[in-house]
Design a protein around this motif. Sequence first.
Motif, short mmCIF file in Angstrom:
data_model
loop_
_atom_site.label_atom_id
_atom_site.label_comp_id
_atom_site.label_asym_id
_atom_site.label_seq_id
_atom_site.Cartn_x
_atom_site.Cartn_y
_atom_site.Cartn_z
N ASP A 102 0.82 -1.21 0.00
CA ASP A 102 0.00 0.00 0.00
C ASP A 102 0.85 1.26 0.00
O ASP A 102 0.38 2.33 -0.39
CB ASP A 102 -0.92 0.02 1.23
N CYS A 103 2.10 1.13 0.47
CA CYS A 103 2.96 2.31 0.63
C CYS A 103 4.42 1.87 0.73
O CYS A 103 4.71 0.79 1.22
CB CYS A 103 2.53 3.05 1.90
N ARG A 122 -1.65 9.05 7.01
CA ARG A 122 -3.07 9.42 6.90
C ARG A 122 -3.29 10.42 5.77
O ARG A 122 -4.29 10.36 5.07
CB ARG A 122 -3.57 10.00 8.22
N LEU A 139 -2.64 8.44 2.38
CA LEU A 139 -3.46 7.24 2.21
C LEU A 139 -4.85 7.45 2.81
O LEU A 139 -5.31 6.66 3.64
CB LEU A 139 -2.80 6.04 2.92
N PRO A 140 -5.56 8.47 2.40
CA PRO A 140 -6.84 8.77 3.04
C PRO A 140 -7.88 7.67 2.90
O PRO A 140 -8.74 7.53 3.76
CB PRO A 140 -7.30 10.06 2.35
N ASP A 141 -7.79 6.86 1.85
CA ASP A 141 -8.76 5.78 1.66
C ASP A 141 -8.42 4.54 2.46
O ASP A 141 -9.25 3.65 2.59
CB ASP A 141 -8.86 5.41 0.17
N HIS A 142 -7.20 4.47 2.99
CA HIS A 142 -6.75 3.30 3.73
C HIS A 142 -6.83 3.47 5.24
O HIS A 142 -6.88 2.48 5.96
CB HIS A 142 -5.30 2.94 3.36
N PRO A 167 -8.23 5.64 8.81
CA PRO A 167 -9.16 6.61 9.40
C PRO A 167 -8.42 7.86 9.84
O PRO A 167 -7.24 7.80 10.14
CB PRO A 167 -9.75 5.85 10.60
N CYS A 168 -9.11 8.97 9.87
CA CYS A 168 -8.48 10.24 10.28
C CYS A 168 -8.14 10.27 11.75
O CYS A 168 -8.65 9.61 12.55
CB CYS A 168 -9.40 11.40 9.97
#
Length: 128
Positions: free
Chosen positions: A50-51, A119, A122-125, A127-128
Amino acid sequence: MDKRLRVLVVDDSKVMRGIIRKMLGHDRAEVLEACDGKQALELLAAEPVDCIISDWNMPRMKGIDLLRRVRGDGALADTPFVMVTAEAMAANMAEADAAKVSSYLTKPFTTDDLWNTLRRILPDHLPC
């Protein structure tokens, strides 16, 4: 979080890889490790992530060269990429920006710094 984040940490320092692994937490992220850019590319060919969190200065293949290779690979080009460096030099940052880095972290950084960066990119992965 239903699914753990898969992160590739690339650093020639085993200690630094361990620090970042601990910051990411075993319950929040699955961490893959590579000791340089060449090993990272081998891992990326076999393992989706993912990153990528990569140090700038490493033997065999520097982080900036890894970033360029990732951005030039159709399958990997959109992978979020965080560059980690001990020196926040304007020229290096400009070079990384030109290569489309997602974000930077300057050593030393805290666990909160790391998660805030993740965060943001990766806003879709996460939570804030």
